[in-house]
Design an enzyme around this catalytic site. Structure first.
Site, PDB file in Angstrom:
ATOM      1  CB  SER A 124      -0.876  -0.015   1.258  1.00 24.81           C
ATOM      2  OG  SER A 124      -1.418   1.259   1.505  1.00 24.81           O
ATOM      3  CD  GLU A 126      -2.331   5.277   4.465  1.00 25.18           C
ATOM      4  OE1 GLU A 126      -2.113   5.451   5.666  1.00 25.18           O
ATOM      5  OE2 GLU A 126      -2.648   6.214   3.702  1.00 25.18           O
ATOM      6  CE1 TYR A 148      -4.038  -1.711   5.677  1.00 27.61           C
ATOM      7  CE2 TYR A 148      -3.033   0.344   4.926  1.00 27.61           C
ATOM      8  CZ  TYR A 148      -3.621  -0.865   4.647  1.00 27.61           C
ATOM      9  OH  TYR A 148      -3.776  -1.261   3.337  1.00 27.61           O
TER      10      TYR A 148
HETATM   11  P1  NAP Z   1     -11.479  -4.573   1.810  1.00 27.56           P
HETATM   12  O1  NAP Z   1     -12.624  -4.238   0.924  1.00 27.56           O
HETATM   13  O2  NAP Z   1     -11.418  -4.031   3.194  1.00 27.56           O
HETATM   14  O3  NAP Z   1     -11.398  -6.169   1.865  1.00 27.56           O
HETATM   15  C1  NAP Z   1     -10.567  -6.800   2.778  1.00 27.56           C
HETATM   16  C2  NAP Z   1     -10.785  -8.308   2.705  1.00 27.56           C
HETATM   17  O4  NAP Z   1      -9.999  -8.893   3.768  1.00 27.56           O
HETATM   18  C3  NAP Z   1     -12.236  -8.778   2.903  1.00 27.56           C
HETATM   19  O5  NAP Z   1     -12.455  -9.900   2.098  1.00 27.56           O
HETATM   20  C4  NAP Z   1     -12.264  -9.170   4.377  1.00 27.56           C
HETATM   21  O6  NAP Z   1     -13.148 -10.233   4.679  1.00 27.56           O
HETATM   22  C5  NAP Z   1     -10.858  -9.675   4.588  1.00 27.56           C
HETATM   23  N1  NAP Z   1     -10.525  -9.499   5.992  1.00 27.56           N
HETATM   24  C6  NAP Z   1     -10.452  -8.315   6.671  1.00 27.56           C
HETATM   25  N2  NAP Z   1     -10.118  -8.518   7.955  1.00 27.56           N
HETATM   26  C7  NAP Z   1      -9.999  -9.845   8.075  1.00 27.56           C
HETATM   27  C8  NAP Z   1      -9.681 -10.694   9.156  1.00 27.56           C
HETATM   28  N3  NAP Z   1      -9.399 -10.226  10.382  1.00 27.56           N
HETATM   29  N4  NAP Z   1      -9.666 -12.037   8.908  1.00 27.56           N
HETATM   30  C9  NAP Z   1      -9.934 -12.534   7.685  1.00 27.56           C
HETATM   31  N5  NAP Z   1     -10.234 -11.790   6.624  1.00 27.56           N
HETATM   32  C10 NAP Z   1     -10.270 -10.468   6.826  1.00 27.56           C
HETATM   33  O7  NAP Z   1     -10.082  -4.163   1.112  1.00 27.56           O
HETATM   34  P2  NAP Z   1      -9.769  -3.815  -0.419  1.00 27.56           P
HETATM   35  O8  NAP Z   1      -9.963  -2.370  -0.610  1.00 27.56           O
HETATM   36  O9  NAP Z   1     -10.412  -4.806  -1.293  1.00 27.56           O
HETATM   37  O10 NAP Z   1      -8.183  -4.047  -0.423  1.00 27.56           O
HETATM   38  C11 NAP Z   1      -7.609  -5.322  -0.712  1.00 27.56           C
HETATM   39  C12 NAP Z   1      -6.190  -5.367  -0.162  1.00 27.56           C
HETATM   40  O11 NAP Z   1      -5.418  -4.337  -0.760  1.00 27.56           O
HETATM   41  C13 NAP Z   1      -6.057  -5.159   1.337  1.00 27.56           C
HETATM   42  O12 NAP Z   1      -4.967  -5.933   1.774  1.00 27.56           O
HETATM   43  C14 NAP Z   1      -5.728  -3.683   1.473  1.00 27.56           C
HETATM   44  O13 NAP Z   1      -5.028  -3.458   2.675  1.00 27.56           O
HETATM   45  C15 NAP Z   1      -4.865  -3.496   0.251  1.00 27.56           C
HETATM   46  N6  NAP Z   1      -4.855  -2.153  -0.334  1.00 27.56           N
HETATM   47  C16 NAP Z   1      -6.015  -1.535  -0.641  1.00 27.56           C
HETATM   48  C17 NAP Z   1      -5.977  -0.307  -1.264  1.00 27.56           C
HETATM   49  C18 NAP Z   1      -7.243   0.422  -1.657  1.00 27.56           C
HETATM   50  O14 NAP Z   1      -7.175   1.626  -1.949  1.00 27.56           O
HETATM   51  N7  NAP Z   1      -8.378  -0.247  -1.764  1.00 27.56           N
HETATM   52  C19 NAP Z   1      -4.744   0.292  -1.576  1.00 27.56           C
HETATM   53  C20 NAP Z   1      -3.581  -0.394  -1.255  1.00 27.56           C
HETATM   54  C21 NAP Z   1      -3.635  -1.626  -0.650  1.00 27.56           C
HETATM   55  P3  NAP Z   1     -14.606  -9.971   5.338  1.00 27.56           P
HETATM   56  O15 NAP Z   1     -15.518  -9.730   4.188  1.00 27.56           O
HETATM   57  O16 NAP Z   1     -14.841 -11.252   6.062  1.00 27.56           O
HETATM   58  O17 NAP Z   1     -14.443  -8.778   6.243  1.00 27.56           O
HETATM   59  O1  F7E Z   2      -9.042   8.149   3.919  1.00 27.80           O
HETATM   60  C1  F7E Z   2      -9.479  11.666   5.051  1.00 27.80           C
HETATM   61  C2  F7E Z   2      -8.554  10.796   5.884  1.00 27.80           C
HETATM   62  O2  F7E Z   2     -10.087   6.092   4.863  1.00 27.80           O
HETATM   63  C3  F7E Z   2      -8.534   9.016   2.935  1.00 27.80           C
HETATM   64  C4  F7E Z   2      -7.258   2.153   2.457  1.00 27.80           C
HETATM   65  O3  F7E Z   2      -7.783   1.426   1.368  1.00 27.80           O
HETATM   66  O4  F7E Z   2      -6.046   3.609   1.012  1.00 27.80           O
HETATM   67  C5  F7E Z   2      -7.004   3.591   2.049  1.00 27.80           C
HETATM   68  O5  F7E Z   2      -6.517   4.296   3.172  1.00 27.80           O
HETATM   69  C6  F7E Z   2      -8.291  10.400   3.514  1.00 27.80           C
HETATM   70  C7  F7E Z   2      -7.515  10.406   4.829  1.00 27.80           C
HETATM   71  O6  F7E Z   2      -8.362   5.938   2.985  1.00 27.80           O
HETATM   72  C8  F7E Z   2     -12.783  11.396   6.503  1.00 27.80           C
HETATM   73  O7  F7E Z   2      -8.040  11.520   7.001  1.00 27.80           O
HETATM   74  C9  F7E Z   2     -11.458  12.984   5.869  1.00 27.80           C
HETATM   75  O8  F7E Z   2      -6.525  11.398   4.771  1.00 27.80           O
HETATM   76  O9  F7E Z   2     -10.595   6.755   2.479  1.00 27.80           O
HETATM   77  P1  F7E Z   2      -9.624   6.694   3.581  1.00 27.80           P
HETATM   78  P2  F7E Z   2      -6.831   5.839   3.424  1.00 27.80           P
HETATM   79  O10 F7E Z   2      -6.636   6.080   4.873  1.00 27.80           O
HETATM   80  O11 F7E Z   2      -6.047   6.685   2.477  1.00 27.80           O
HETATM   81  C10 F7E Z   2      -4.769   3.047   1.331  1.00 27.80           C
HETATM   82  C11 F7E Z   2      -3.902   3.119   0.103  1.00 27.80           C
HETATM   83  C12 F7E Z   2      -4.870   1.706   1.922  1.00 27.80           C
HETATM   84  O12 F7E Z   2      -3.988   0.863   1.755  1.00 27.80           O
HETATM   85  C13 F7E Z   2      -5.962   1.494   2.918  1.00 27.80           C
HETATM   86  O13 F7E Z   2      -6.218   0.106   3.100  1.00 27.80           O
HETATM   87  O14 F7E Z   2      -9.547  10.982   3.786  1.00 27.80           O
HETATM   88  N1  F7E Z   2     -10.831  11.815   5.620  1.00 27.80           N
HETATM   89  N2  F7E Z   2     -12.652  12.753   6.420  1.00 27.80           N
HETATM   90  C14 F7E Z   2     -11.620  10.799   5.996  1.00 27.80           C
HETATM   91  N3  F7E Z   2     -11.450   9.462   5.930  1.00 27.80           N
HETATM   92  C15 F7E Z   2     -12.477   8.685   6.369  1.00 27.80           C
HETATM   93  N4  F7E Z   2     -12.345   7.336   6.292  1.00 27.80           N
HETATM   94  N5  F7E Z   2     -13.631   9.226   6.889  1.00 27.80           N
HETATM   95  C16 F7E Z   2     -13.836  10.576   6.981  1.00 27.80           C
HETATM   96  O15 F7E Z   2     -14.865  11.036   7.459  1.00 27.80           O
END
Ligand code: NAP
Ligand code: F7E
Length: 324
Positions: A124, A126, A148
């Site tokens: 990520s 992050e 995270y």
């Molecule tokens: P998501 O919608 O939150 O899906 C996460 C998946 O992991 C779900 O299938 C969930 O299963 C499973 N999971 C979560 N906590 C678990 C636990 N304690 N035990 C077993 N399974 C668990 O995430 P996503 O956006 O598809 O992202 C996929 C991956 O890419 C993640 O590893 C995330 O950290 C990474 N990532 C995401 C982004 C982004 O912008 N979306 C960017 C960079 C990296 P349940 O349905 O059972 O909860």
């Molecule tokens: O926040 C700001 C918050 O929760 C984005 C995950 O998929 O991408 C995701 O992480 C920004 C942050 O995503 C609210 O402070 C303002 O700056 O949508 P987010 P994230 O933290 O960037 C990365 C790449 C991952 O890997 C992660 O798994 O938005 N923000 N107001 C808020 N965020 C939330 N959630 N809620 C608010 O009300």
């Protein structure tokens, strides 16, 4: 011979798009899900009958090993994680167990069962956190700002380490934020599109948010799963940044979302709520995906403006249909 792929986290946003992508490419797709007392698989319900589901947990080494041995995939996509950044401050140990050590459990299972299995690790942006370089690329040092982000840094390095120690075909995809109408409602983009749709449909009068100045490089999840697959088709395993190369503030997303819905200016509806402000923030992310573009021929197709519109329209249609 039909290829088999195993996806952990298949019930998540990315898992559902990746399963569709792999089915379209002729794969047998097996998804690992954790056991729950109620089955909520809304993102993959439309795929039932086309995919297979197997029960396991990244917290449990023996279940991982048994699944890899039973399914015998040629490719594994490790998408499962505790992925919501704020929850990593309230559940830091679980986040570490799952998002960090879970990766080692999976890699150990692969190493013992069949070291020729290709592995994708969901890393990520992050990990860059308090950025030391703009834009961020594969060589940019990590400086995570949340439990995270710290857990993902571990997952990244253990993937690199198993590649170098055991010659595994293990890739780490450093993906910047990617969104879609299937994004979880607590993430800011979906919270905004859902909140705007609620206001539009007369179900709410305000939207409460945290830091509007944070900037992210937002892309479309459907584009990003293709990059995961391309990494595992390459000649050699490697790590890649996947991003659009454009950054926007949360405020930009809010402004466009209200405009798309025909609600005009956002200011009368948006309230800043300190509960959504983080103990440590990632202020600005923007990725340089030149390596993926050159070596994998990957480019994103959906623009930021198209993404906002797609998400708002999907939520307005969904809630409008409920209201009718
Ligand atoms: P998501 O919608 O939150 O899906 C996460 C998946 O992991 C779900 O299938 C969930 O299963 C499973 N999971 C979560 N906590 C678990 C636990 N304690 N035990 C077993 N399974 C668990 O995430 P996503 O956006 O598809 O992202 C996929 C991956 O890419 C993640 O590893 C995330 O950290 C990474 N990532 C995401 C982004 C982004 O912008 N979306 C960017 C960079 C990296 P349940 O349905 O059972 O909860
Ligand atoms: O926040 C700001 C918050 O929760 C984005 C995950 O998929 O991408 C995701 O992480 C920004 C942050 O995503 C609210 O402070 C303002 O700056 O949508 P987010 P994230 O933290 O960037 C990365 C790449 C991952 O890997 C992660 O798994 O938005 N923000 N107001 C808020 N965020 C939330 N959630 N809620 C608010 O009300």
């Amino acid at each position: 011979m039909q290829k088999t792929a195993l996806i952990t986290g298949i019930t998540g946003q990315d898992g559902s798009y990746l399963a569709e992508f792999l089915l379209d490419h002729g794969y047998r797709v097996v998804g690992m899900t954790r056991r729950t007392s109620t089955e909520v698989h809304e993102r993959i319900e439309h795929l039932f009958g086309k995919i297979e589901i197997i029960s396991g947990d990244l917290l449990d080494q023996s279940s991982m090993q048994a699944i890899v041995a039973e399914v015998r995939p040629v490719e594994i996509y490790n998408l499962a994680a505790q992925s919501f950044v704020p929850a990593s401050w309230t559940q830091p140990v679980l986040t570490g167990e799952f998002t960090a050590l879970g990766v080692t459990r999976l890699l150990e299972a692969v190493r013992h069962v069949d070291a020729s299995i290709r592995v994708y690790q969901a890393s990520s942006s992050e990990m860059f956190g308090k950025v030391t370089e703009v834009p961020q690329r594969e060589s940019t040092p990590f400086y995570p700002r949340s439990p995270y982000g710290v857990a993902k840094v571990y997952g990244h390095w253990i993937t690199v380490n198993y590649r170098e120690s055991y010659d595994l075909f293990a890739c780490s995809g450093i993906l910047f934020n990617h969104e879609s109408p299937r994004r979880g409602k607590e993430f800011v983009t979906r919270k905004i599109s859902d909140g705007v749709a609620r206001i539009k449909c007369g179900l709410a009068t305000e939207l409460r948010l945290g830091n509007l100045e944070a900037q992210r490089d937002w892309g479309f999840a459907g584009d990003y799963v293709e990059a995961m697959w391309l990494m595992l088709q390459a000649e050699r395993p490697d790590d890649y940044v996947i991003a659009t190369g454009r950054t926007h503030s949360v405020r930009d997303f809010v402004r466009i979302a209200f405009e798309v819905a025909g609600l005009g200016a956002y200011e009368p509806y948006v309230t800043i709520d300190p509960r959504f402000v983080r103990p440590a923030e990632v202020d600005m992310l923007i990725g340089d995906a030149a390596k993926a573009r050159e070596r994998l021929q990957w480019t994103p197709k959906v623009s930021f403006e198209e993404l906002v519109e797609m998400m708002v329209r999907a939520d307005v249609d969904r809630l409008g249909a409920h209201a009718r």
